[in-house]
Design a protein around this motif. Structure first.
Motif, mmCIF file in Angstrom:
data_model
loop_
_atom_site.group_PDB
_atom_site.id
_atom_site.type_symbol
_atom_site.label_atom_id
_atom_site.label_comp_id
_atom_site.label_asym_id
_atom_site.label_seq_id
_atom_site.Cartn_x
_atom_site.Cartn_y
_atom_site.Cartn_z
ATOM 1 N N ARG A 197 3.428 6.205 2.136
ATOM 2 C CA ARG A 197 3.709 7.657 2.213
ATOM 3 C C ARG A 197 3.248 8.460 3.420
ATOM 4 N N GLU A 198 2.070 8.124 3.780
ATOM 5 C CA GLU A 198 1.456 8.829 4.894
ATOM 6 C C GLU A 198 2.513 8.135 6.272
ATOM 7 N N ASN A 240 0.840 -1.116 -0.018
ATOM 8 C CA ASN A 240 -0.084 -0.040 -0.044
ATOM 9 C C ASN A 240 0.869 1.066 0.023
ATOM 10 N N THR A 241 1.088 1.654 -1.193
ATOM 11 C CA THR A 241 2.124 2.920 -1.301
ATOM 12 C C THR A 241 1.497 4.260 -0.596
ATOM 13 N N THR A 242 0.245 4.208 -0.839
ATOM 14 C CA THR A 242 -0.327 5.445 -0.210
ATOM 15 C C THR A 242 -0.153 5.572 1.374
#
Ligand SMILES: *[C@@H]1O[C@H](CO)[C@@H](O)[C@H](O)[C@H]1NC(C)=O
Ligand SMILES: *[C@@H]1O[C@H](CO)[C@@H](O)[C@H](O)[C@H]1NC(C)=O
Ligand SMILES: *[C@@H]1O[C@H](CO)[C@@H](O)[C@H](O)[C@H]1NC(C)=O
Ligand SMILES: [Zn+2]
Length: 522
Positions: A94-95, A89-91
């Protein structure tokens, strides 16, 4: 840690020493001495005076407690799931990056700290030491987690970080966000208090450990190799403090992983001319392969108990057992074959005795009236420290013993080298001292990891890799690893922060004090 289930719960192995074994032992006990029996190998040696380096102390006040728990909970709420080697989960990753910068502003602004992103989502921090002659070390952890679904029966949603009875629930609370956040939180507090290390160190946070670490950890290693970095030691996740898990042991045990089993995935295949089911040949591809697989299951790999680091675990813990277990543990040279036979009876303890063989995929056939030409099976092996990948492959070949069965190594690696754990071992002794200063009732011993960690990628950068975090495991807790209701107590998370706070300062000693050990003979 990658691919659990078989992990810490394996340490209940001491539980199943049966009464028949005890009987045998008692008979042997009364025999005349073939050689001097050792009653108490007190390998829990005492080191002399340590140089005082923990000049900064941490007493967590109300405000800090709220703050460190809030940071930790936020980390748990970000679903940094690794679904497969190619899908994370790249989102969320980043978070997570954003969270770290917000939670630890001093770390990210200090002139002593150099931070860089590696492979877009992993992190490498370098904290500069004032004495460049001291070889740096690396604290390693990972920010990704395995998937979790509330419908599996969690008492609290797995990404909620909900508090129940003093515990914080959520995927990653043990594996491995407590070290991730604990390490950085301790550095934040150290820097705020004006601490500047003497010995420089790195902090590495991988983002794909749960699927092998081929992007994160491997890229961090590549970068460090380019820069000719050599490390005094690496400390990663792995083992923990076992409390009441090893029956018969007086008090809790902190096991520091000094090696990991190797691994191999082997593909077996049989290829025959296809045919119609109305005129079958005497043997089909399915039959030939099934027979080969059956032979592998009926002929397990050799019993090697006592030939790997599991021996040191017993020897270090021996003095904390009551007789007659103390006697068995202290005389491993005599009892290891016997112990091996007892331990192999249960699948979880069998993992310590030998290279395990698991047939995990069996594929063939598409139509009820067609004899398939191809049959395939995958066998997953976990290699005991006293064997090599090549030896295992040779044994499979000879056990299968059929030239029609083709064998192919899909992937595999040797067992990891065994790190030092003696009185001259810098990393081991530092970790041990830090544990004992905080928890004097704990016995510290070397252990072996059945699963694998990111640290295995670092073996060219150091001789000494230790897998440990001071997370308290009580009976039943090991199932929470990659399972449901993963949780950590608020108190234990706070202890982690203090542990890393002390560990970093303890690493500032120039060299270990002189040892003096003792062995009592019976
Ligand atoms: C800690 O303080 C002592 C006494 O002031 C000093 O000698 C020592 O160098 C300090 N250690 C570190 C690691 O700063
Ligand atoms: C990925 O992470 C984002 C941001 O945290 C979240 O909203 C989303 O539901 C996650 N996706 C999956 C498939 O878990
Ligand atoms: C990092 O991100 C860039 C741009 O999105 C992409 O091209 C690259 O392949 C990524 N690298 C890794 C190692 O994922
Ligand atoms: Zn992990």
């Amino acid at each position: 840690m990658t691919d659990s289930g078989s992990k810490l719960k394996t340490f209940k192995f001491l539980k199943i020493i049966t009464s028949s074994l005890l009987l045998t032992v008692l008979i042997l006990f009364t025999l005349a001495s073939i050689r001097t029996f050792t009653l108490d190998v007190n390998v829990g040696l005492q080191l002399a005076q340590w140089e005082k380096t923990n000049n900064v102390s941490l007493v967590i006040d109300h405000h800090q407690r709220e703050e460190l728990l809030a940071n930790f909970k936020e980390a748990i709420r970000i679903p940094t799931v690794s679904f497969s080697e190619t899908e994370g989960n790249t989102t969320a990753l980043r978070e997570f990056d954003t969270l770290l910068r917000k939670a630890f502003p001093t770390v990210f602004s200090s002139s002593l700290v150099h931070h860089e992103l590696v492979a877009n989502y992993s992190h490498l921090f370098w904290v500069q030491g004032s004495n460049p002659d001291l070889v740096p070390y690396l604290l390693l952890a990972h920010i990704d987690v395995v998937p979790a679904s509330e419908s599996d029966g969690w008492e609290a949603p797995p990404f909620s970080a909900k508090e129940i009875d003093g515990f914080i629930y959520g995927r990653g609370t043990i594996d491995d966000k407590s070290p991730v956040m604990g390490i950085l939180q301790s550095l934040e507090y150290l820097l705020i208090k004006g601490y500047a290390p003497r010995r420089g160190f790195y902090i590495g946070l991988g983002h794909d450990e749960e699927v092998g670490g081929y992007k994160g950890a491997v890229s961090i290693v590549r970068l460090m190799k380019q820069r000719n970095v050599q490390l005094s030691f690496v400390m990663d996740e792995g083992l923990a403090i076992l409390d009441g898990v090893i029956s018969g042991l007086d008090g809790p045990a902190a096991l520091i992983g000094i090696s990991e089993k190797g691994s191999a995935t082997v593909k077996l295949s049989v290829s025959m001319a296809p045919g119609h089911s109305s005129m079958p040949p005497r043997e089909t591809s399915i039959g030939i392969l099934a027979a080969a697989v059956k032979r592998l299951e009926e002929n397990p790999m050799p019993r090697l108990f006592g030939h790997g680091p599991e021996r040191g675990t017993f020897e270090h813990l021996a003095h904390k057992f009551k007789l007659p277990m103390k006697f068995i543990m202290s005389n491993f040279w005599l009892f290891s074959p016997l112990l091996g036979r007892v331990l192999e009876k249960k699948s979880d303890t069998n993992a310590f005795v030998r290279t395990t063989t698991a047939v995990t995929i069996f594929k063939s056939g598409v139509k009820v009236n067609v004899i398939p030409s191809l049959a395939e099976a995958y066998v997953n092996l976990r290699i005991h420290s006293a064997q090599t990948l090549q030896e295992v492959l040779d044994l499979i070949q000879s056990t299968v013993g059929d030239e029609r069965v083709k064998m192919e190594l899909v992937d595999g690696f040797d067992p990891l080298p065994v790190s030092s754990s003696d009185e001259k071992s810098f990393g081991f002794q530092i970790i041990k001292k830090t544990v004992l200063d905080m928890f004097p009732s704990v016995t510290v011993a070397p252990g072996i990891c059945i699963g694998n960690t990111d640290s295995r990628h670092f073996k060219d950068l150091t001789n000494d890799i230790y897998r440990f975090a001071p997370i308290w495991f009580k009976p039943g807790d090991a199932q929470r690893f990659h399972g449901i209701n993963e949780r950590i107590s608020k108190k234990n998370y706070e202890e982690l922060v203090v542990f890393y706070f002390n560990l970093i300062q303890n690493c500032d000693i120039q060299k270990l004090p002189e040892p003096h050990s003792s062995v009592h003979e019976l």
